[in-house]
Every structure is written in structure tokens, then in C-alpha cells.
Design a protein around this motif. Structure first.
Motif, PDB file in Angstrom:
ATOM      1  N   GLU A   1       1.093  -1.506   0.477  1.00  0.00           N
ATOM      2  CA  GLU A   1      -0.070   0.065  -0.138  1.00  0.00           C
ATOM      3  C   GLU A   1       0.873   1.247   0.030  1.00  0.00           C
ATOM      4  O   GLU A   1       0.813   1.999  -0.868  1.00  0.00           O
ATOM      5  CB  GLU A   1      -0.872   0.213   1.176  1.00  0.00           C
ATOM      6  CG  GLU A   1      -0.960   1.283   1.024  1.00  0.00           C
ATOM      7  CD  GLU A   1      -2.943   1.559   0.523  1.00  0.00           C
ATOM      8  OE1 GLU A   1      -3.456   2.435   0.579  1.00  0.00           O
ATOM      9  OE2 GLU A   1      -3.081   0.288  -0.108  1.00  0.00           O
TER      10      GLU A   1
ATOM     11  N   VAL B   1       2.077   1.959  -3.699  1.00  0.00           N
ATOM     12  CA  VAL B   1       0.842   2.513  -4.178  1.00  0.00           C
ATOM     13  C   VAL B   1       1.039   3.804  -4.127  1.00  0.00           C
ATOM     14  O   VAL B   1       0.292   4.693  -4.654  1.00  0.00           O
ATOM     15  CB  VAL B   1      -1.056   1.124  -3.648  1.00  0.00           C
ATOM     16  CG1 VAL B   1      -1.495   1.911  -4.947  1.00  0.00           C
ATOM     17  CG2 VAL B   1       0.159   0.141  -5.046  1.00  0.00           C
TER      18      VAL B   1
ATOM     19  N   ARG C   1      -5.475   0.070  -9.224  1.00  0.00           N
ATOM     20  CA  ARG C   1      -5.011   0.734  -8.025  1.00  0.00           C
ATOM     21  C   ARG C   1      -5.069  -1.183  -7.303  1.00  0.00           C
ATOM     22  O   ARG C   1      -4.182  -1.535  -6.066  1.00  0.00           O
ATOM     23  CB  ARG C   1      -5.550   1.339  -7.402  1.00  0.00           C
ATOM     24  CG  ARG C   1      -4.740   2.034  -5.525  1.00  0.00           C
ATOM     25  CD  ARG C   1      -5.963   3.007  -5.288  1.00  0.00           C
ATOM     26  NE  ARG C   1      -5.088   3.763  -4.041  1.00  0.00           N
ATOM     27  CZ  ARG C   1      -4.539   3.005  -3.188  1.00  0.00           C
ATOM     28  NH1 ARG C   1      -4.763   1.622  -2.792  1.00  0.00           N
ATOM     29  NH2 ARG C   1      -3.321   3.916  -2.312  1.00  0.00           N
TER      30      ARG C   1
ATOM     31  N   LEU D   1      -2.163  -3.493  -8.832  1.00  0.00           N
ATOM     32  CA  LEU D   1      -1.459  -3.198  -8.459  1.00  0.00           C
ATOM     33  C   LEU D   1      -0.970  -4.189  -7.162  1.00  0.00           C
ATOM     34  O   LEU D   1      -0.333  -4.387  -6.891  1.00  0.00           O
ATOM     35  CB  LEU D   1      -0.888  -1.577  -8.012  1.00  0.00           C
ATOM     36  CG  LEU D   1      -0.083  -1.066  -9.358  1.00  0.00           C
ATOM     37  CD1 LEU D   1      -0.281   0.959  -8.699  1.00  0.00           C
ATOM     38  CD2 LEU D   1       0.594  -1.528 -10.567  1.00  0.00           C
TER      39      LEU D   1
END
Length: 210
Positions: A28, A31, A47, A50
Motif C-alpha cells: 500500500e 501505491v 490500484r 497493483l
């Protein structure tokens, strides 16, 4: 615009084509760091991809996140030098339903379905390079958020855009993936491209038996 498949359905489909153990989920924090570089929230499906598959699975296409960051930063510097062509990911993505209808009409007439925008498109981020000046861009917002578009990077006064379809070859028009007229959401885009790459992968040669 959402994909025809869910993330779980994609995982099932990819497991038949590739080795899911090659997918390394992106933390996270990474990202969020990517979003900070781009300057806008990533579309939900991209998102989620990923966070679950990271750069992708082998032998499917792998995203080059370092290239995305470098191109984003380089473009930002270019816009500072030439503000008249500046276009940023947080601005509205300009493609409309009328534009898509135009693409369909051109394809039905046998013409090259492309959109002329005369400069870099706002509301997009770099996604991947296909070699030379061919670049796929991801729409960041609006009705077609999460769809993938192709452009031939060159003079800002002469830029054309069309839906990215890397499972196709170069058309007689000379445009990479040319002739495709429908916007493709990211998950569908990645799945179709992976299927094409796996289908074209050479089979390993078996040794000759005595």
C-alpha cells in the motif's frame, strides 16, 4: 468504466495462462507513493491490480513502474518549459461518448478510428511503452476512467489518440494496434494482452528420441 471481469475472475483466468507466483503484490505504501508522484488517485481497478498482482505475471506483460515515474517527472519538467501544452493527470479526461461514437462510425466506414487532440491529453498517466514512440496511457477520471489509450508520442501539435489494443498488430494505416474503436478498461486490457502473448509464446522443443 468497469471491466467485464472482476479481480477474482482475472486471477482464475491468469492462473490458466501464467505462474501466479511470479506476481509480487505492491505494498500500500508504494501505491500511495506512486499516486503522490502522479498527483492524482489511481483508478480503482488499476490500484486493486497493483495491490494484488504488482507489476503483473510472467509470461504476461510486466509494468515498468520505474519508467512510469521517470516519464511522469520528465513530462512535468517539459510542461514547465512549454506551459502552452501542459496537461496534468488531475485535470478532466476529455474523451466523451460522442468521441467514442465517432470512433465507431469511422471504423464502420473503414476509416482509421483515431481522435486528434493536438497535445498531450489531460486526465491521463503513463502506463507502458510499446517501443519507439508508441505509448499507452491510462485515463484517470471521468466516464472512461480506467480505460487505456494509445498515442504516438511526438510533436504536441500533431497528436492522435485511439483505444489501446496490444493484442493486435500494426494495421495498414501504420498505427500500432490500429483499427480498434472500443475503449478497453485496464483489467480486460491486461487479460487480453496476456492471452495474446501466451498464445504466441514458442513451445519448448522436445528432445529427439532414439
Amino acid at each position: 468504466m468497469r471491466s467485464d471481469i472482476s479481480l477474482d475472475e482475472m486471477a482464475t483466468g491468469l492462473s490458466r495462462l501464467a505462474d501466479l507466483s511470479t506476481a509480487v503484490p505492491l505494498p500500500e505504501s508504494e501505491v500511495v507513493a506512486l499516486e503522490e508522484v502522479i498527483g492524482a488517485p489511481l483508478p480503482d481497478e488499476f490500484r486493486s491490480f497493483l495491490l494484488r498482482f504488482g507489476r503483473g505475471v510472467s509470461p504476461g506483460p510486466l509494468l515498468d513502474l520505474r519508467w512510469i515515474v521517470e516519464e511522469t517527472q520528465g513530462e512535468r519538467e517539459h510542461f514547465q518549459e512549454e506551459p502552452e501544452v501542459a496537461a496534468y493527470p488531475w485535470e478532466p479526461f476529455p474523451v466523451t461518448r460522442d468521441d467514442v461514437r465517432q470512433l465507431r462510425r469511422l471504423a464502420a466506414e473503414g476509416a482509421d478510428p483515431t481522435l486528434w487532440m493536438d497535445k498531450p491529453s489531460p486526465g491521463t498517466m503513463f502506463l507502458c511503452s510499446h517501443g519507439c514512440s508508441w505509448i499507452s496511457m491510462l485515463a484517470m477520471n471521468g466516464e472512461y476512467a480506467g480505460t487505456v489509450w494509445l498515442t504516438e508520442w511526438g510533436e504536441a501539435k500533431d497528436m492522435y489518440w485511439w483505444p489501446s489494443a496490444p493484442w493486435r498488430d500494426v494495421e495498414p494505416s501504420g498505427r500500432l494496434h490500429g483499427g480498434w474503436s472500443e475503449p478497453v478498461p485496464f483489467l480486460d486490457w491486461y487479460m487480453r494482452w496476456t492471452q495474446q502473448r501466451v498464445s504466441r509464446r514458442p513451445l519448448s522443443r522436445q528432445p529427439d528420441l532414439p
